[in-house]
Design a protein around this motif. Structure first.
Motif, PDB file in Angstrom:
ATOM      1  N   ALA A   1       4.028  10.458   0.120  1.00 48.79           N
ATOM      2  CA  ALA A   1       3.624   9.264  -0.124  1.00 48.79           C
ATOM      3  C   ALA A   1       3.576   8.633  -1.565  1.00 48.79           C
ATOM      4  O   ALA A   1       4.116   7.744  -1.734  1.00 48.79           O
TER       5      ALA A   1
ATOM      6  N   ARG B   1       6.381   2.979  -2.612  1.00 54.04           N
ATOM      7  CA  ARG B   1       5.415   3.844  -1.924  1.00 54.04           C
ATOM      8  C   ARG B   1       5.171   2.997  -0.327  1.00 54.04           C
ATOM      9  O   ARG B   1       5.162   1.657  -0.519  1.00 54.04           O
ATOM     10  N   PRO B   2       5.126   3.542   0.631  1.00 54.11           N
ATOM     11  CA  PRO B   2       5.402   3.653   2.290  1.00 54.11           C
ATOM     12  C   PRO B   2       4.361   2.712   2.518  1.00 54.11           C
ATOM     13  O   PRO B   2       3.260   2.604   1.830  1.00 54.11           O
ATOM     14  N   ARG B   3       4.417   1.611   3.147  1.00 55.27           N
ATOM     15  CA  ARG B   3       3.143   0.914   3.454  1.00 55.27           C
ATOM     16  C   ARG B   3       3.041   1.104   4.971  1.00 55.27           C
ATOM     17  O   ARG B   3       4.478   0.699   6.168  1.00 55.27           O
ATOM     18  N   GLN B   4       1.833   1.221   5.086  1.00 59.17           N
ATOM     19  CA  GLN B   4       1.727   0.772   6.735  1.00 59.17           C
ATOM     20  C   GLN B   4       1.757  -0.492   7.231  1.00 59.17           C
ATOM     21  O   GLN B   4       0.923  -1.769   6.900  1.00 59.17           O
ATOM     22  N   ILE B   5       1.726  -1.227   7.929  1.00 55.34           N
ATOM     23  CA  ILE B   5       2.151  -2.947   8.722  1.00 55.34           C
ATOM     24  C   ILE B   5       1.768  -2.461   9.950  1.00 55.34           C
ATOM     25  O   ILE B   5       2.234  -2.352  10.875  1.00 55.34           O
ATOM     26  N   GLN B   6       0.780  -3.682   9.494  1.00 54.19           N
ATOM     27  CA  GLN B   6       0.240  -4.153  10.483  1.00 54.19           C
ATOM     28  C   GLN B   6       0.645  -5.161  11.397  1.00 54.19           C
ATOM     29  O   GLN B   6       1.285  -6.207  10.858  1.00 54.19           O
TER      30      GLN B   6
END
Lengths: 148, 130
Positions: free
Chosen positions: B36, B121-126
């Protein structure tokens, strides 16, 4: 209108030419991109000698010394045994894998007997160099020629 | 008996090398993997000391040049590989933060860390429930 239904060198001919080219590539020693010395096993080994010793060299980058074993048997046989482990990176996706890894065993027969108690092995920058002292009887002897 | 497979020959670099060197030049084998946060490039450079690695980043390209000193002059009883410098060029995308590229070299293996730019960077989206 003549239509040749039997062409002895039609598609079969093309396949024969392709086959010949592939054989050429397999056996050609000098290729534009690769230098193929016909290694008989893994790892590739270079060997040379002088009056006192035989030298065996092999390129094994990244090898951990605890994963390498060297045996000398029967006076003139050397066995290289080991494992090149793949670098473990957690959670990664591989884009490209060209480096070789895996376990290997290779037995080399030497042209002269060596002294198994006098073997030196050095591993520097990924290059393994084994120095094997020749047995006394095997060392070259200069013969003086008497003239009348 | 463990596995043994025939050696894959070393690949010669083509005419793309920049400097003329004596002797053959080879294209080092590399592994490239991505996490990541960064791209990791691992190159086999047997016979190259850390101080002999010339690694440069120029115009979006990573140039790798490993200098190898000759280890044996003279004839061989058996020669299955040739010895020469290593050279290879990689195109680096803009998602790599070139100012933070790091590398280390041990036992003839060069590991290059190419960290990604923050934005890449990959992001987790809420996901909010409305």
């Amino acid at each position: 209108m003549r239509q040749s239904r039997f062409d002895p060198f039609g598609s079969l001919g093309e396949q024969l030419i392709q086959f010949r080219n592939e054989l050429n590539n397999l056996f050609s020693r000098w290729n534009e991109r690769e230098s193929w010395y016909g290694a008989a096993g893994y790892p590739a080994v270079n060997m040379w000698e002088n009056a006192d010793a035989i030298y065996i060299e092999s390129e094994l980058p990244g090898l951990e010394l605890r994963d390498l074993e060297i045996y000398v048997t029967g006076g003139n046989q050397v066995t290289l045994k080991g494992e090149r482990k793949q670098t473990a990176i957690s959670g990664c996706a591989w884009h490209r894998q060209e480096r070789e890894h895996g376990s290997f065993t290779r037995v080399l027969t030497l042209p002269v007997p060596v002294n198994p108690d006098k073997v030196d092995a050095r591993f520097e920058n990924g290059v393994l160099l084994i120095t094997l002292a020749k047995q006394e009887a095997a060392k070259p002897r200069k013969i003086s020629v008497k003239a009348d | 008996m463990s596995d043994s497979h025939p050696t894959s020959p070393k690949e010669r670099a083509g005419a793309s090398r920049r400097e003329t060197t004596r002797g053959p030049t080879f294209r080092p084998r590399v592994d490239i993997c991505e996490t990541a946060n960064e791209l990791t490039l691992i190159a086999d450079l047997p016979g190259v000391r850390p101080e002999d690695v010339d690694l440069r980043y120029e115009n979006g390209e990573l140039l790798l040049h490993g200098k190898v000193r000759s280890r044996h002059e003279g004839s061989y009883l058996m020669q299955e590989y040739d010895v020469g410098d290593f050279y290879r060029v990689f195109t680096i995308s803009e998602t790599i933060d070139s100012s933070r590229i790091e590398a280390e070299c041990k036992h003839g293996v060069l590991t290059v860390h190419l960290p990604k730019m923050e934005a890449a960077r990959p992001r987790q989206i809420q996901v909010r429930s409305s």
